[in-house]
Design a protein around this motif. Sequence first.
Motif, PDB file in Angstrom:
ATOM      1  N   GLN A 293       0.817  -1.215   0.000  1.00  0.00           N
ATOM      2  CA  GLN A 293       0.000   0.000   0.000  1.00  0.00           C
ATOM      3  C   GLN A 293       0.851   1.267   0.000  1.00  0.00           C
ATOM      4  O   GLN A 293       0.421   2.313  -0.467  1.00  0.00           O
ATOM      5  CB  GLN A 293      -0.886   0.007   1.249  1.00  0.00           C
ATOM      6  CG  GLN A 293      -1.885  -1.107   1.239  1.00  0.00           C
ATOM      7  CD  GLN A 293      -2.617  -1.220   2.554  1.00  0.00           C
ATOM      8  OE1 GLN A 293      -2.552  -0.302   3.364  1.00  0.00           O
ATOM      9  NE2 GLN A 293      -3.301  -2.316   2.765  1.00  0.00           N
ATOM     10  N   ARG A 294       2.048   1.152   0.590  1.00  0.00           N
ATOM     11  CA  ARG A 294       2.833   2.373   0.788  1.00  0.00           C
ATOM     12  C   ARG A 294       4.289   2.006   0.950  1.00  0.00           C
ATOM     13  O   ARG A 294       4.609   0.954   1.515  1.00  0.00           O
ATOM     14  CB  ARG A 294       2.385   3.038   2.088  1.00  0.00           C
ATOM     15  CG  ARG A 294       2.297   4.519   2.067  1.00  0.00           C
ATOM     16  CD  ARG A 294       1.750   4.989   3.367  1.00  0.00           C
ATOM     17  NE  ARG A 294       0.359   5.390   3.228  1.00  0.00           N
ATOM     18  CZ  ARG A 294      -0.349   5.935   4.204  1.00  0.00           C
ATOM     19  NH1 ARG A 294       0.187   6.088   5.380  1.00  0.00           N
ATOM     20  NH2 ARG A 294      -1.585   6.288   4.031  1.00  0.00           N
TER      21      ARG A 294
ATOM     22  N   LEU B  54      10.376   1.600   5.083  1.00  0.00           N
ATOM     23  CA  LEU B  54       9.223   0.888   5.648  1.00  0.00           C
ATOM     24  C   LEU B  54       8.256   0.620   4.529  1.00  0.00           C
ATOM     25  O   LEU B  54       8.055   1.465   3.649  1.00  0.00           O
ATOM     26  CB  LEU B  54       8.532   1.756   6.700  1.00  0.00           C
ATOM     27  CG  LEU B  54       9.389   2.343   7.804  1.00  0.00           C
ATOM     28  CD1 LEU B  54       8.542   3.248   8.664  1.00  0.00           C
ATOM     29  CD2 LEU B  54       9.982   1.260   8.657  1.00  0.00           C
ATOM     30  N   ILE B  55       7.630  -0.555   4.545  1.00  0.00           N
ATOM     31  CA  ILE B  55       6.625  -0.900   3.536  1.00  0.00           C
ATOM     32  C   ILE B  55       5.340  -1.229   4.271  1.00  0.00           C
ATOM     33  O   ILE B  55       5.307  -2.081   5.174  1.00  0.00           O
ATOM     34  CB  ILE B  55       7.096  -2.099   2.687  1.00  0.00           C
ATOM     35  CG1 ILE B  55       8.440  -1.760   2.040  1.00  0.00           C
ATOM     36  CG2 ILE B  55       6.065  -2.452   1.654  1.00  0.00           C
ATOM     37  CD1 ILE B  55       8.919  -2.776   1.053  1.00  0.00           C
ATOM     38  N   TYR B  56       4.276  -0.535   3.867  1.00  0.00           N
ATOM     39  CA  TYR B  56       2.956  -0.808   4.451  1.00  0.00           C
ATOM     40  C   TYR B  56       2.294  -1.866   3.596  1.00  0.00           C
ATOM     41  O   TYR B  56       2.045  -1.647   2.406  1.00  0.00           O
ATOM     42  CB  TYR B  56       2.096   0.454   4.405  1.00  0.00           C
ATOM     43  CG  TYR B  56       2.463   1.535   5.389  1.00  0.00           C
ATOM     44  CD1 TYR B  56       3.776   1.890   5.625  1.00  0.00           C
ATOM     45  CD2 TYR B  56       1.473   2.225   6.065  1.00  0.00           C
ATOM     46  CE1 TYR B  56       4.077   2.890   6.515  1.00  0.00           C
ATOM     47  CE2 TYR B  56       1.769   3.223   6.957  1.00  0.00           C
ATOM     48  CZ  TYR B  56       3.078   3.553   7.189  1.00  0.00           C
ATOM     49  OH  TYR B  56       3.373   4.551   8.071  1.00  0.00           O
ATOM     50  N   THR B  57       1.981  -2.994   4.208  1.00  0.00           N
ATOM     51  CA  THR B  57       1.392  -4.098   3.442  1.00  0.00           C
ATOM     52  C   THR B  57       0.069  -4.494   4.071  1.00  0.00           C
ATOM     53  O   THR B  57      -0.334  -3.969   5.107  1.00  0.00           O
ATOM     54  CB  THR B  57       2.317  -5.318   3.453  1.00  0.00           C
ATOM     55  OG1 THR B  57       2.448  -5.739   4.812  1.00  0.00           O
ATOM     56  CG2 THR B  57       3.684  -4.958   2.933  1.00  0.00           C
ATOM     57  N   ASP B  58      -0.611  -5.445   3.416  1.00  0.00           N
ATOM     58  CA  ASP B  58      -1.860  -5.978   3.976  1.00  0.00           C
ATOM     59  C   ASP B  58      -1.549  -6.714   5.265  1.00  0.00           C
ATOM     60  O   ASP B  58      -0.475  -7.279   5.440  1.00  0.00           O
ATOM     61  CB  ASP B  58      -2.511  -6.953   2.988  1.00  0.00           C
ATOM     62  CG  ASP B  58      -3.008  -6.221   1.759  1.00  0.00           C
ATOM     63  OD1 ASP B  58      -3.213  -6.868   0.729  1.00  0.00           O
ATOM     64  OD2 ASP B  58      -3.157  -4.985   1.829  1.00  0.00           O
ATOM     65  N   LYS B  59      -2.568  -6.705   6.135  1.00  0.00           N
ATOM     66  CA  LYS B  59      -2.337  -7.246   7.487  1.00  0.00           C
ATOM     67  C   LYS B  59      -2.045  -8.742   7.462  1.00  0.00           C
ATOM     68  O   LYS B  59      -1.272  -9.247   8.270  1.00  0.00           O
ATOM     69  CB  LYS B  59      -3.598  -6.977   8.313  1.00  0.00           C
ATOM     70  CG  LYS B  59      -3.488  -7.393   9.737  1.00  0.00           C
ATOM     71  CD  LYS B  59      -3.155  -6.204  10.607  1.00  0.00           C
ATOM     72  CE  LYS B  59      -3.149  -6.695  12.045  1.00  0.00           C
ATOM     73  NZ  LYS B  59      -2.116  -6.095  12.818  1.00  0.00           N
ATOM     74  N   ASP B  60      -2.655  -9.452   6.536  1.00  0.00           N
ATOM     75  CA  ASP B  60      -2.543 -10.905   6.594  1.00  0.00           C
ATOM     76  C   ASP B  60      -1.394 -11.434   5.751  1.00  0.00           C
ATOM     77  O   ASP B  60      -1.304 -12.619   5.496  1.00  0.00           O
ATOM     78  CB  ASP B  60      -3.866 -11.534   6.158  1.00  0.00           C
ATOM     79  CG  ASP B  60      -4.335 -10.918   4.850  1.00  0.00           C
ATOM     80  OD1 ASP B  60      -5.449 -11.250   4.406  1.00  0.00           O
ATOM     81  OD2 ASP B  60      -3.612 -10.088   4.276  1.00  0.00           O
ATOM     82  N   LEU B  61      -0.482 -10.538   5.362  1.00  0.00           N
ATOM     83  CA  LEU B  61       0.630 -11.001   4.532  1.00  0.00           C
ATOM     84  C   LEU B  61       1.625 -11.769   5.388  1.00  0.00           C
ATOM     85  O   LEU B  61       1.894 -11.403   6.534  1.00  0.00           O
ATOM     86  CB  LEU B  61       1.309  -9.786   3.893  1.00  0.00           C
ATOM     87  CG  LEU B  61       2.589 -10.052   3.111  1.00  0.00           C
ATOM     88  CD1 LEU B  61       2.285 -10.904   1.913  1.00  0.00           C
ATOM     89  CD2 LEU B  61       3.198  -8.749   2.666  1.00  0.00           C
ATOM     90  N   GLU B  62       2.187 -12.801   4.841  1.00  0.00           N
ATOM     91  CA  GLU B  62       3.180 -13.601   5.558  1.00  0.00           C
ATOM     92  C   GLU B  62       4.498 -12.836   5.562  1.00  0.00           C
ATOM     93  O   GLU B  62       4.978 -12.411   4.524  1.00  0.00           O
ATOM     94  CB  GLU B  62       3.337 -14.923   4.820  1.00  0.00           C
ATOM     95  CG  GLU B  62       4.217 -15.918   5.541  1.00  0.00           C
ATOM     96  CD  GLU B  62       4.560 -17.065   4.606  1.00  0.00           C
ATOM     97  OE1 GLU B  62       3.662 -17.431   3.811  1.00  0.00           O
ATOM     98  OE2 GLU B  62       5.686 -17.553   4.639  1.00  0.00           O
ATOM     99  N   VAL B  63       5.066 -12.655   6.760  1.00  0.00           N
ATOM    100  CA  VAL B  63       6.309 -11.879   6.875  1.00  0.00           C
ATOM    101  C   VAL B  63       7.471 -12.765   6.460  1.00  0.00           C
ATOM    102  O   VAL B  63       7.698 -13.801   7.060  1.00  0.00           O
ATOM    103  CB  VAL B  63       6.528 -11.391   8.320  1.00  0.00           C
ATOM    104  CG1 VAL B  63       7.816 -10.622   8.419  1.00  0.00           C
ATOM    105  CG2 VAL B  63       5.365 -10.564   8.789  1.00  0.00           C
TER     106      VAL B  63
ATOM    107  N   GLU C 107       8.309  -6.769  11.651  1.00  0.00           N
ATOM    108  CA  GLU C 107       7.344  -5.684  11.818  1.00  0.00           C
ATOM    109  C   GLU C 107       8.019  -4.503  12.503  1.00  0.00           C
ATOM    110  O   GLU C 107       8.956  -4.667  13.296  1.00  0.00           O
ATOM    111  CB  GLU C 107       6.176  -6.157  12.667  1.00  0.00           C
ATOM    112  CG  GLU C 107       5.157  -6.908  11.851  1.00  0.00           C
ATOM    113  CD  GLU C 107       3.756  -6.830  12.443  1.00  0.00           C
ATOM    114  OE1 GLU C 107       3.102  -7.880  12.482  1.00  0.00           O
ATOM    115  OE2 GLU C 107       3.366  -5.742  12.875  1.00  0.00           O
ATOM    116  N   SER C 108       7.481  -3.341  12.224  1.00  0.00           N
ATOM    117  CA  SER C 108       8.080  -2.135  12.825  1.00  0.00           C
ATOM    118  C   SER C 108       6.982  -1.129  13.103  1.00  0.00           C
ATOM    119  O   SER C 108       5.834  -1.324  12.700  1.00  0.00           O
ATOM    120  CB  SER C 108       9.121  -1.576  11.850  1.00  0.00           C
ATOM    121  OG  SER C 108       9.115  -0.192  11.847  1.00  0.00           O
TER     122      SER C 108
END
Lengths: 205, 699
Positions: free
Chosen positions: A82-83, A154-163, A169-170
């Motif tokens: 997303q960002r 920093l990358i804003y991703t979907d919540k359910d994405l596998e890290v 996370e940050s």
Amino acid sequence: MAGKVAAREQITLRGSASIVSEFFSYGINSILYQRGIYPPESFTREQKYGLTMLVTTDPILNNYLKNVVGQLKDWLCNHFVQRLVVVINSIETNEVLERWQFDIECDKTMTENSQPREKSEKAIQDEIRSVIRQITATVTFLPLLDAACSFDLLIYTDKDLEVPEKWEESGPQFINNSEEVRLRSFTTTIHKVNSMVAYKKIDSF
Amino acid sequence: RRAVEGWRAAAGRSREFGESVRREIQAASGRWTGASCKAGYRMDDLGENTTVFSTLRSFNNFLSEGSAPLPRSSEPSSTSRMLQLQYEQMIQAEEQAEYVRSHSRIIEVEREKQKMEVSHKRARIELEKAAQTSSWNYEREADRNLELITQVKHMQEKEAEVVAKLKDQIDVNKSLKEDLGLQSKKLQDKEEKHAETNQMIDVLKSKISEQQRKQMNQEMQLTTLSTERQELLEQVEVQRKKWQEAVQRSQVLEAAQVVIAEKEQRLKDLENKITQQEQDSVIVKNMRSDLARIPELEKELRQLKEKNAYCKEMEDNNSLLKEEMESLRKKLQRLEKVKEEKVTLELEKEKLLAKLQSWENVEQTSGLNIRSPEDLSREIVLLQQRELVLKQQNSSVTTSARMLEKTRQQLQDEVLKLRTQLLSEQKKREQQEANARRMEKRNILLIKARDGMKGILDSYDNELVTNYSPQLNRRAREAEDMAQELHAHISELELEAELSVLQSQLAITDRSITNEEGNVLRQKIEELEAERSRLDQANKVLEMKLERYTLQGDYDPTKTKVLHFSMNPWSLAKEHRITEEKSLKEECEHLRERVQILEGGAVPEQGGSQTNLPPSQEIAEMRKQVNSAELKNQRLKEVFQKKIQEFRAVCYTLTGYKIDVTTENQYKLSSMYAEHQDDYLMFKFIIHVPDEFHRFLAR
């Protein structure tokens, strides 16, 4: 190159993802050079988008950028991003001084197998060039970075994405007491990138 | 100036004379050039006096020659020739004489001219001198004048000053006179005071005499008292002697007391010693008993030490065991937590299984072709899409319904408006009809009146009545009355018309009152519109806030998360910084130790790092070098001292003179054979030698 831009006038999902990730790679390099995060002699010139872009020669930094941008490109193809935010902070005081934020709006209906969209590469390049020029021009009103600074992506991703491995996370690393400026955007008709910069207000009065 | 003018006049005159002389000479020369060509005289040959003499001699010779042939003149033919020759010779002689004369004249004139010129030059020189002297005199006079003028000014100033001083003096005199007056007044006052004081003095003198009398009395008393005193003194002496004896006795007693006190102290000390010795003996006995017990105690000590070691081991074991126990407890807790979690997870699993089963049952219950959640989601998507479509339809329908309602309301309003307009117009029409009727009636009345008038006029025209005027007047008055009545009637009718109009308006307002409901609705509409605008503004504000937050980087935590690469430059920079700080601190500590060692100068501790040893060796070497240099310096100084003393002694003995340095650059020279010690010479050593001396030396 099966996913790349087949004809000059048509863009596929993969092609758009590669254009956007390439833009980020050069844009981040440009920001690092303009803001003096790394010494200017560690940058070399390359021609891209009809401009002379400055790219770093530091191997550790290059490796890091390659890793991040590669992962980003993968995620762009799957519409997870997303960002992207470039956070510039002071090493001594550990506080965030600047935030370069790039919002990515993607057309979720576009997949690997959809029809390519009509947009000429030249038009996209023109838009990217104006964005990069504007990034260079913002240096005129951004406050001076006195102390030694470092940066983080920093990358804003979907919540359910596998890290993935090597990522974690940050926090969002907001600036308290900030001034924001919205910059230009460019679109490939599949991905639209909006740029903005937020910087810490100088309270000198 | 006059002398100058006189000189100029003399010079002019001499010039004129000279010019005249020259003219004569030229004229004479002009005369004689023809005659004296043979002689060959030049006109410039003025200083030649010999020419005059030569011409005179020739003239004399000629005359002697002329006189000699005269006696011989006997022959007649030769005599005429001789006469002629003589005549010619005489003429020539005359001419020569004239020439000579003029020449001599010329010479004289020229001599005079020379003299004149000389005198002229002298005069000029003298005049110049005179002029110079006069100019000097003049200048002197001028300077003297200036001096005199300045002196005059000075004198004037002085006069002014003196005048001012005089004035001041006069003022001072006046003031002094005033002071004198004051002082005389003061003197008078003082004299008065003096008189008073004299009076006082007399009074005091009388008092003094009285006092003296008193004093005499007191002296008598004194004498008596003194005799008494002497008696008392004798008594005092007797008493003193007694006191001294007493004192001596007391001293003796005190000495005895002191001795007694000392002896008592000694007694006490001895008693203390005895007690101490008794105690010591007791202690010794105890000590012996203790000593006897020592080996036993040693044994006990050993046993206790063993026990101690054993106890410490036990303690360590205990602590280890405790730690183990704690770790086991933590593990237990964790396991319990895991158990609970497991239990909850099992419950969740059961729930999820139940849900799954229910979901699987949904397939059976809903009757749709659902086998997996994907199908379900697809179905849901389809349902959502249908819902969306229906919603859109709904919204479109509602919008159309609203529009229709709006149009209906608009039409209703229009209908109402039209009805009111109709009624109003009807009323207007009725009014106008009434007005028309009234107007017709008026018209008829007017026509009637006109006809009447016409008939009257016709009757009057037809009748031949002479006196028209009273009847006419009467008729005119009647007509005027009629006209007035008609005017009144018309105004009444107009009033009635206005009243009717007002009544119609009232009717309309009555009708408007019946539209209260419409007004209420209109108010409601306005309120709703105001609320809508407020909500729009609030919406805009919220949108702006949202925009701001997105610019600042806000996100919805339920839908997004923030990731970053673990090995990012920021964390690397932080670690780098921490390590740098540590290394710097260690270096700092090292350097501080080194500095302490260097400042202390003690033998460096061998326990230090390797880097300390070489510098300390260097330091020791340096110190040795410094010491050796100092020793050398000292020895050199001593040697120098000895040598210089020797040298000075030798100089003194050989030359007989001694040179001492008193202060910087000053030397005292004293001789061996000087009579006094004060016979010496002082010399000063100047480093800078004058240039003349240098030159002297160079030569």
